[in-house]
Motif scaffolding. Structure first.
Motif, short mmCIF file in Angstrom:
data_model
loop_
_atom_site.label_atom_id
_atom_site.label_comp_id
_atom_site.label_asym_id
_atom_site.label_seq_id
_atom_site.Cartn_x
_atom_site.Cartn_y
_atom_site.Cartn_z
N MET A 1 47.72 68.05 87.27
CA MET A 1 47.77 67.76 88.67
C MET A 1 47.57 66.28 88.93
O MET A 1 47.02 65.57 88.11
N LYS A 2 48.00 65.87 90.09
CA LYS A 2 47.93 64.46 90.44
C LYS A 2 46.51 63.90 90.35
O LYS A 2 46.31 62.77 89.93
N LYS A 3 45.51 64.71 90.71
CA LYS A 3 44.13 64.20 90.72
C LYS A 3 43.68 63.79 89.32
O LYS A 3 42.93 62.83 89.16
N PHE A 4 44.15 64.49 88.28
CA PHE A 4 43.74 64.14 86.93
C PHE A 4 44.52 62.94 86.40
O PHE A 4 44.00 62.16 85.61
N ILE A 5 45.74 62.77 86.84
CA ILE A 5 46.49 61.57 86.48
C ILE A 5 45.84 60.35 87.11
O ILE A 5 45.63 59.32 86.45
N VAL A 6 45.45 60.47 88.36
CA VAL A 6 44.81 59.35 89.07
C VAL A 6 43.44 59.04 88.47
O VAL A 6 43.13 57.88 88.18
N LEU A 52 42.56 63.10 80.26
CA LEU A 52 42.80 63.44 81.66
C LEU A 52 44.27 63.25 82.04
O LEU A 52 44.85 64.07 82.75
N LEU A 53 44.87 62.18 81.54
CA LEU A 53 46.30 61.96 81.80
C LEU A 53 47.13 63.09 81.22
O LEU A 53 48.05 63.60 81.87
N ILE A 72 39.58 73.19 84.89
CA ILE A 72 38.16 73.08 84.53
C ILE A 72 37.97 72.01 83.45
O ILE A 72 37.01 71.24 83.51
N ALA A 73 38.88 71.95 82.49
CA ALA A 73 38.80 70.92 81.43
C ALA A 73 38.83 69.52 82.06
O ALA A 73 38.07 68.63 81.65
N GLY A 74 39.69 69.33 83.03
CA GLY A 74 39.77 68.03 83.70
C GLY A 74 38.48 67.69 84.43
O GLY A 74 38.01 66.54 84.38
N ILE A 75 37.90 68.66 85.07
CA ILE A 75 36.62 68.45 85.75
C ILE A 75 35.55 68.09 84.72
O ILE A 75 34.77 67.16 84.92
N PHE A 76 35.53 68.83 83.61
CA PHE A 76 34.54 68.55 82.56
C PHE A 76 34.72 67.16 81.97
O PHE A 76 33.74 66.48 81.68
N PHE A 77 35.97 66.72 81.77
CA PHE A 77 36.19 65.37 81.24
C PHE A 77 35.68 64.31 82.21
O PHE A 77 35.05 63.33 81.80
N ASN A 78 35.97 64.50 83.50
CA ASN A 78 35.49 63.53 84.49
C ASN A 78 33.96 63.47 84.50
O ASN A 78 33.37 62.38 84.48
N LEU A 79 33.32 64.63 84.52
CA LEU A 79 31.87 64.66 84.50
C LEU A 79 31.31 64.13 83.18
O LEU A 79 30.30 63.43 83.15
N LEU A 109 29.99 68.48 77.73
CA LEU A 109 31.11 68.61 78.67
C LEU A 109 32.43 68.23 78.01
O LEU A 109 33.45 68.90 78.22
N PHE A 110 32.43 67.18 77.20
CA PHE A 110 33.65 66.80 76.47
C PHE A 110 34.09 67.93 75.55
O PHE A 110 35.26 68.32 75.52
N LEU A 111 33.15 68.45 74.77
CA LEU A 111 33.47 69.54 73.83
C LEU A 111 34.02 70.75 74.57
O LEU A 111 35.03 71.35 74.15
N ALA A 112 33.37 71.12 75.66
CA ALA A 112 33.83 72.28 76.43
C ALA A 112 35.23 72.04 76.99
O ALA A 112 36.07 72.95 77.01
N GLY A 113 35.49 70.82 77.43
CA GLY A 113 36.83 70.49 77.94
C GLY A 113 37.90 70.65 76.87
O GLY A 113 38.97 71.23 77.12
N TRP A 114 37.62 70.18 75.67
CA TRP A 114 38.59 70.33 74.57
C TRP A 114 38.80 71.80 74.23
O TRP A 114 39.93 72.23 73.97
N VAL A 115 37.72 72.57 74.21
CA VAL A 115 37.85 74.01 73.93
C VAL A 115 38.72 74.68 74.99
O VAL A 115 39.57 75.51 74.67
N LEU A 116 38.55 74.30 76.24
CA LEU A 116 39.35 74.89 77.32
C LEU A 116 40.83 74.54 77.18
O LEU A 116 41.70 75.36 77.51
N ILE A 117 41.14 73.36 76.69
CA ILE A 117 42.54 73.01 76.44
C ILE A 117 43.11 73.90 75.34
O ILE A 117 44.24 74.39 75.44
#
Length: 126
Positions: A1-6, A52-53, A72-79, A109-117
């Motif tokens: 989504m655009k928010k994660f690209i930005v 995120l991109l 959720i992965a994008g949110i986790f990466f930002n956090l 949070l990074f690890l969880a984001g990668w797992v979600l991908i």
């Protein structure tokens, strides 16, 4: 989504700015240990800005369909960037060691984001 690209582009921009700031403006301020902490923060911020991109592009192109795990992965990466890199930036400048206790929250949070991908990709493969 655009928010994660930005947000990915913004974190990438900040990682380059912080990297240059650390290498030049803080060169005489930080000792070798603190300089290493700063560089680790910059590296992880840039890695996850790129992530995120990728998430934003996958969502925009619907390559994995409408997958909530990517959101959720994008949110986790930002956090994760805020908690991990942010705490390391402050630790490097201030030397307040207790801030190191915050850093692992970002790492999880990074690890969880990668797992979600991974989950999103496996879910789509079915």
């Amino acid at each position: 989504m655009k928010k994660f690209i930005v947000t990915g582009a913004l974190h990438g921009l900040l990682a380059v700015a912080f990297g240059a700031f650390g290498a030049h403006a803080l060169k005489e301020v930080l000792d070798d240990y603190s300089q290493g902490i700063w560089e680790t923060a910059v590296q992880y911020q840039m890695f996850h800005a790129t992530g995120l991109l990728v998430i934003g592009l996958l969502m925009s192109w619907k390559l994995l369909g409408e997958v909530k795990q990517l959101n959720i992965a994008g949110i986790f990466f930002n956090l994760g960037i805020v908690f991990f890199s942010g705490s390391l930036y402050v630790l490097a400048i201030s030397g307040i060691k207790v801030l190191g206790a915050i850093t692992p929250i970002g790492g999880v949070l990074f690890l969880a984001g990668w797992v979600l991908i991974i989950v999103a990709a496996l879910k789509h493969a079915r």
